[in-house]
Design an enzyme around this catalytic site. Sequence first.
Site, PDB file in Angstrom:
ATOM      1  N   VAL A 143       0.838  -1.204   0.000  1.00  0.00           N
ATOM      2  CA  VAL A 143       0.000   0.000   0.000  1.00  0.00           C
ATOM      3  C   VAL A 143       0.870   1.250   0.000  1.00  0.00           C
ATOM      4  CG1 VAL A 143      -1.774   1.293   1.232  1.00  0.00           C
ATOM      5  CG2 VAL A 143      -1.877  -1.192   1.160  1.00  0.00           C
ATOM      6  N   TYR A 144       1.878   1.276   0.863  1.00  0.00           N
ATOM      7  CA  TYR A 144       2.782   2.427   0.930  1.00  0.00           C
ATOM      8  C   TYR A 144       3.492   2.633  -0.407  1.00  0.00           C
ATOM      9  CZ  TYR A 144       6.766   5.286   2.438  1.00  0.00           C
ATOM     10  OH  TYR A 144       7.711   6.264   2.552  1.00  0.00           O
ATOM     11  N   GLY A 145       4.040   1.544  -0.967  1.00  0.00           N
ATOM     12  CA  GLY A 145       4.740   1.656  -2.246  1.00  0.00           C
ATOM     13  C   GLY A 145       3.831   2.113  -3.364  1.00  0.00           C
ATOM     14  N   SER A 175       1.146   3.971  -3.129  1.00  0.00           N
ATOM     15  CA  SER A 175       0.805   5.387  -2.970  1.00  0.00           C
ATOM     16  C   SER A 175       1.925   6.277  -3.499  1.00  0.00           C
ATOM     17  CB  SER A 175       0.529   5.701  -1.499  1.00  0.00           C
ATOM     18  OG  SER A 175       1.714   5.669  -0.715  1.00  0.00           O
ATOM     19  N   LYS A 176       3.167   5.866  -3.263  1.00  0.00           N
ATOM     20  CA  LYS A 176       4.303   6.665  -3.718  1.00  0.00           C
ATOM     21  C   LYS A 176       4.568   6.485  -5.211  1.00  0.00           C
ATOM     22  CE  LYS A 176       5.643   8.652   0.146  1.00  0.00           C
ATOM     23  NZ  LYS A 176       5.773  10.108   0.304  1.00  0.00           N
TER      24      LYS A 176
END
Length: 249
Positions: free
Chosen positions: A155-157, A159-160
């Site tokens: 999820v973090y990756g 978003s970026k």
Amino acid sequence: MVTKTALVTGSTSGIGRATALRLARDGVRVVVSGRDAERGREVVEKIRAEGGKAQFVAADLHDERSAAELAARATEIAESAGEPLGILVNNAATGAGGPTAGTEESIFDAVLATNLKAPFYLVANLAPAMAARGSGTIINVSTLAAARALPGLSVYGASKAALDLLTKSWAAEFGPDGVRVNSVSPGPTRTPGAEAGLGEALKQLAAQAPLGFVADPEDIAAAIAFLASDEARFITGTIMDVNGGRTVV
């Protein structure tokens, strides 16, 4: 002599704090922003003690309204000083780790809200004025996880990675009017969040890169400051890897 103002989101600790200090040392007035007022005041006091100029604005970036309010306040600070708000550093982020299965929707939404929605609406509110003046620079802080599949950081990756695509889209959209937009993509960096979330794995991740060591926040801030400077006037739409060479192996 101070000639412009920068808004640095998430600048009460880590990479954002180091960036605020670096830009202030380069003669830029800095709007320090974050959720923690005490830490924000500490950053402002340090900048002022070194002869720089800064002001803190509390902000919990999570939606269009919070982004618009911060943009308006930062613009007001710049205009009251007789300066353009010429630099935006989208650094504020929410991290999330763990397997895809079991990820709560509230976590998914929080990551996307802070890491993608807030930068989108900050740019929507600030870039048009930069374009009208014919100059300005926006730097988005990305991550190695946007380019390399790292288990547990989906999820973090994602978003970026989306933010990196916006970097290129905005460079094309605002470039003809003199606004440069770039991303800085850090590798393992010694920040409070990274150390709390990864622990010893931070060193293990760094060891996979040719240089083999964990970066300090100041290493990332130096790259951001370069992209914010006139020395980078011919650079836009770039994802600058600052990761010890991790993406070449």
